[in-house]
Design a protein around this motif. Structure first.
Motif, short mmCIF file in Angstrom:
data_model
loop_
_atom_site.label_atom_id
_atom_site.label_comp_id
_atom_site.label_asym_id
_atom_site.label_seq_id
_atom_site.Cartn_x
_atom_site.Cartn_y
_atom_site.Cartn_z
N ASN A 177 0.82 -1.20 0.00
CA ASN A 177 0.00 0.00 0.00
C ASN A 177 0.86 1.26 0.00
O ASN A 177 1.71 1.45 0.87
N ALA A 178 0.61 2.16 -0.96
CA ALA A 178 1.42 3.37 -1.11
C ALA A 178 1.17 4.36 0.02
O ALA A 178 2.10 5.05 0.47
N GLY A 179 -0.07 4.45 0.50
CA GLY A 179 -0.37 5.37 1.58
C GLY A 179 0.34 5.01 2.87
O GLY A 179 0.80 5.89 3.61
N PHE A 180 0.48 3.73 3.12
CA PHE A 180 1.20 3.27 4.30
C PHE A 180 2.67 3.66 4.20
O PHE A 180 3.25 4.20 5.15
N LEU A 181 3.26 3.42 3.03
CA LEU A 181 4.68 3.78 2.84
C LEU A 181 4.89 5.28 3.03
O LEU A 181 5.88 5.70 3.64
N LYS A 182 3.98 6.08 2.53
CA LYS A 182 4.09 7.53 2.66
C LYS A 182 4.19 7.95 4.12
O LYS A 182 4.93 8.87 4.48
N THR A 213 -3.16 -5.19 1.45
CA THR A 213 -4.50 -5.09 2.01
C THR A 213 -5.46 -6.14 1.45
O THR A 213 -6.67 -5.99 1.53
N SER A 214 -4.90 -7.19 0.87
CA SER A 214 -5.72 -8.36 0.52
C SER A 214 -4.84 -9.59 0.59
O SER A 214 -3.63 -9.53 0.35
N GLN A 215 -5.46 -10.71 0.93
CA GLN A 215 -4.71 -11.95 1.05
C GLN A 215 -4.16 -12.37 -0.31
O GLN A 215 -3.04 -12.88 -0.41
N THR A 216 -4.93 -12.14 -1.36
CA THR A 216 -4.47 -12.49 -2.71
C THR A 216 -3.21 -11.73 -3.09
O THR A 216 -2.24 -12.30 -3.61
N ALA A 217 -3.22 -10.42 -2.81
CA ALA A 217 -2.04 -9.60 -3.13
C ALA A 217 -0.84 -10.05 -2.32
O ALA A 217 0.30 -10.08 -2.82
N LEU A 218 -1.06 -10.44 -1.07
CA LEU A 218 0.03 -10.89 -0.22
C LEU A 218 0.62 -12.21 -0.74
O LEU A 218 1.84 -12.38 -0.80
N GLU A 219 -0.26 -13.13 -1.10
CA GLU A 219 0.21 -14.41 -1.63
C GLU A 219 0.99 -14.22 -2.92
O GLU A 219 2.04 -14.83 -3.13
N LEU A 270 16.07 -10.72 4.70
CA LEU A 270 15.08 -10.69 5.77
C LEU A 270 13.74 -10.25 5.18
O LEU A 270 13.64 -9.17 4.59
N LEU A 271 12.73 -11.09 5.30
CA LEU A 271 11.38 -10.78 4.84
C LEU A 271 10.57 -10.33 6.05
O LEU A 271 10.42 -11.09 7.02
N VAL A 272 10.03 -9.12 5.99
CA VAL A 272 9.25 -8.57 7.10
C VAL A 272 7.86 -8.23 6.58
O VAL A 272 7.70 -7.29 5.78
N ASP A 273 6.87 -8.98 7.02
CA ASP A 273 5.51 -8.73 6.56
C ASP A 273 4.70 -8.02 7.64
O ASP A 273 4.52 -8.54 8.73
N LEU A 274 4.22 -6.83 7.30
CA LEU A 274 3.45 -6.00 8.22
C LEU A 274 1.95 -6.14 7.99
O LEU A 274 1.15 -5.50 8.67
#
Length: 315
Positions: A8-13, A41-47, A65-69
């Motif tokens: 999500n771009a808004g989160f990064l901002k 912000t969706s399970q499909t996008a995360l997968e 290092l993979l960090v998933d928020l």
């Protein structure tokens, strides 16, 4: 540490400046990154981000290092951790949650964020400087899957407080409308807790925009309910909250703040003034994409079903 961000771009901002001040350098080359940070912000996008043909499991270099928020499920976190281990990668699940969900700058304030963190001890320690730059409160929860479970429990309680405040406001508004001249004018619902009061204050101020959106709220609720499904548990209150958020998304409010849920209870003119269109709901449900009608077994007179599975990207 160089990091690659996806999501999500808004989160990064909201977080990029804070990470830069803490010495973390963003790169657009995943192969050159020492850490990959995701917030989807969706399970499909995360997968897809991790497991697609060009996903990070394949694209990241050995030792990354993979960090998933993102909000996800304990089962998915365990699966991703297992794949990371056999792929010579390090994985830390660190779902982020927002304390004040109606704040305009929800992600920009470190004090407003909490991260739950789980994974192998050495991996969590390696990720902790990044997480502490991101959030003021980093809570280590232990084994893989535990952070997503903790986040789901937090989400369920947040949803209850937010929706109860929305319904309290709706009750006051409907009563005052029906009893004009009764001397009740000007009265407002009072919040039973700080978060509920914050939602009520945002409604009164028409604070319907913010960095934390209903799309994010919906993702967290969906993930919590998927976790419940995995445990063969039915959560009626959370299901109802999700239906309400999904309805707002259907009429065009997925990018609005959670306080905008109050508009669902308002009149069409007020909704239209804020860019919402009820004909979208009529079209969606007329096309059979909304609630799948079921028998009225409970005798309440309403149709029952499920909104889940909608694609809100065009709203």
């Amino acid at each position: 540490m160089r990091y690659f961000y996806s999501g999500n771009a808004g989160f990064l901002k909201g977080i990029a400046g804070r990470l830069a001040q803490a010495g973390f350098e963003r790169t657009d080359d995943v192969g050159a990154a020492e850490a990959v940070v995701t917030y989807c912000t969706s399970q499909t996008a995360l997968e897809d981000a991790y497991f697609a043909e060009a996903g990070f499991v394949q694209a990241a270099r050995s030792g990354t290092l993979l960090v998933d928020l993102s909000p996800s499920t304990p089962n998915f976190a365990r699966e991703l951790n297992a794949v990371a281990l056999v792929s010579d990668l390090a994985f830390v699940e660190a779902p982020v949650v927002v304390e004040d969900v109606v704040a305009a700058d929800a992600f920009a304030r470190r004090e407003n964020l909490v991260c739950f963190a789980a994974g192998e001890d050495g991996d969590v320690a390696r990720a902790k400087p990044l997480l502490e730059a991101l959030a003021a409160d980093v809570r280590e929860t232990g084994v893989s899957g535990s952070a997503q479970l903790a986040r789901a429990a937090y989400t369920l309680q947040t949803a209850a407080q937010v929706v109860s405040a929305i319904e309290a406001d709706a009750l006051f508004a409907a009563t005052l409308h029906a009893q004009t001249g009764s001397g009740l004018a000007g009265l407002r619902a009072q919040g039973a807790c700080p978060r509920a009061q914050g939602v009520l204050d945002a409604i009164a101020a028409e604070g319907f925009s913010g960095a934390y959106t209903c799309e994010m709220f919906m993702a967290e609720l969906s993930a919590a309910l998927m976790a419940a499904d995995d445990a063969d548990l039915i959560l009626p209150q959370a299901e109802s909250a999700l239906h309400l958020v999904e309805l707002l998304a259907v009429i065009g409010g997925s990018d609005m703040a959670p306080a905008a849920l109050a508009l669902v209870y308002g009149d069409e003119a007020t909704c239209a003034r804020h860019g919402l269109d009820w004909t979208r709901a009529e079209q969606t449900y007329a096309d059979g994409e909304g609630f799948e009608e079921e028998d009225d077994d409970c005798g309440c007179g309403h149709g029952h079903g499920d909104y889940r599975g909608f694609d809100y990207s065009s709203n």
